[in-house]
Design an enzyme around this catalytic site. Sequence first.
Site, short mmCIF file in Angstrom:
data_model
loop_
_atom_site.label_atom_id
_atom_site.label_comp_id
_atom_site.label_asym_id
_atom_site.label_seq_id
_atom_site.Cartn_x
_atom_site.Cartn_y
_atom_site.Cartn_z
N LEU A 362 -8.93 -35.31 11.91
CA LEU A 362 -8.27 -34.34 11.03
C LEU A 362 -8.85 -34.34 9.63
O LEU A 362 -8.35 -33.61 8.76
CB LEU A 362 -6.77 -34.62 10.96
CG LEU A 362 -6.00 -34.50 12.29
CD1 LEU A 362 -4.55 -34.92 12.10
CD2 LEU A 362 -6.07 -33.09 12.83
N ARG A 363 -9.88 -35.14 9.41
CA ARG A 363 -10.44 -35.20 8.06
C ARG A 363 -11.03 -33.87 7.64
O ARG A 363 -10.96 -33.48 6.48
CB ARG A 363 -11.48 -36.32 7.99
CG ARG A 363 -11.92 -36.63 6.57
CD ARG A 363 -12.77 -37.88 6.50
NE ARG A 363 -11.95 -39.08 6.62
CZ ARG A 363 -12.10 -39.99 7.57
NH1 ARG A 363 -13.03 -39.83 8.49
NH2 ARG A 363 -11.34 -41.05 7.60
N GLY A 364 -11.61 -33.12 8.57
CA GLY A 364 -12.17 -31.81 8.24
C GLY A 364 -11.10 -30.83 7.78
O GLY A 364 -11.32 -30.05 6.84
#
Length: 425
Positions: A362-364
């Site tokens: 979910l970093r993007g």
Amino acid sequence: MAAAMQLAQVACCNGHAMALPQLRQTRMISHSASVARSAALRPAQPQRACQRAMRSSVAMRSAAVAEAPAASAANDDDEEDNAARPVFPFTAIVGQEQMKLALLLNIIDPKIGGVMVMGDRGTGKSTTVRALTDLLPKIQVVAGDPFNSDPVDQESMSDDVRQRVRAGEQLEVKATRINMVDLPLGATEDRVCGTIDIEKALTEGVKAFEPGLLAKANRGVLYVDEVNLLDDHLVDVLLDSAASGWNTVEREGISISHPARFILVGSGNPEEGELRPQLLDRFGMHAEIRTVKDPSLRVQIVEQRAEFDADPAAFRSSYGATQQELTNKITAARKLLKEVKLDYEDRVKISEICSELDVDGLRGDMVTNRAAKALAAFEGRTQVTQEDIFKVMPLCLRHRLRKDPLEQIDSGEKVQDTFKRLYGF
């Protein structure tokens, strides 16, 4: 007769063999006696040697104690040295708009997670990154603290400052410019992480810590040129600090931790080697740089560089107004950032695009949300638009896509095509 002569020779040899150990023993006793007599005649020399060693040890401990309060003065000296070195003005750089945008957005919101700049050699990667020095705004730090502790945010305070705050002590605060720290490829782990004075810890029972580059880069910018050539043990250190925001040094059962929250900026040439995927994922944004093909722009770049090399002071002064204008714009954007809003429908679209592109984790999603808000604040708005998302999404997702060796399309163009399809552009 012959037998008698052989017996005599054997006896003679045995006599010599027996005499040799006795002779060696006699010599050793004689040597020991002479050493003892010399020591008796000169009893003060060992005592004077011990006194000199004690004085040297005390001097070393005094120097270690003096290093901590001198950290602030050292930072001031570093700022003066940086000011003395002429840096190419950021606003004079021609082209490379994606790289410049990614760097500015990270200064506005450091939580984006840094920038990785990859491109051809001689495209101005290092020059552009170091040009940020003149644009970095000032922040409030605790005076005399070697870790640039925030006087308000406890997450960015060192243990010593946090204890002083809990004790109700009034902290002395000063304004200082954000640090930009270069991490050399040949740096040792002790220089990067810091070292513990074991002698002081054992003799006086106190933790004496000599800060490293991570301490100096706290709440600042840590720049690694040719990051793809960095040694693996230093990559592991950066991964640990970037993940936790803290640097922990352990030596001989002694452990010291301090905040290490920095904007990680790296640059490199992909022809010289790939970057480890664990470290690449830690960079919030990724900019790909290409050599300028337009002949007129190439001539302009060459002429500007020649003017700067001929008279750096005059060249910098000619861009003083635009530099100050951009600095004020960055400062205003940092203040406006908390008021910027991103609609729920746009957040859903961002996550839908990340899912469509098969982005791991979910970093993007989080980086794209933060970058879009920072761009809106940079342009003086409190509402994120679809155009903002379209501009920042390739920078945030390009390096997170799974590589297909048979695919011809650029990863940034693939992100833009997916955006257009889902948004109906």
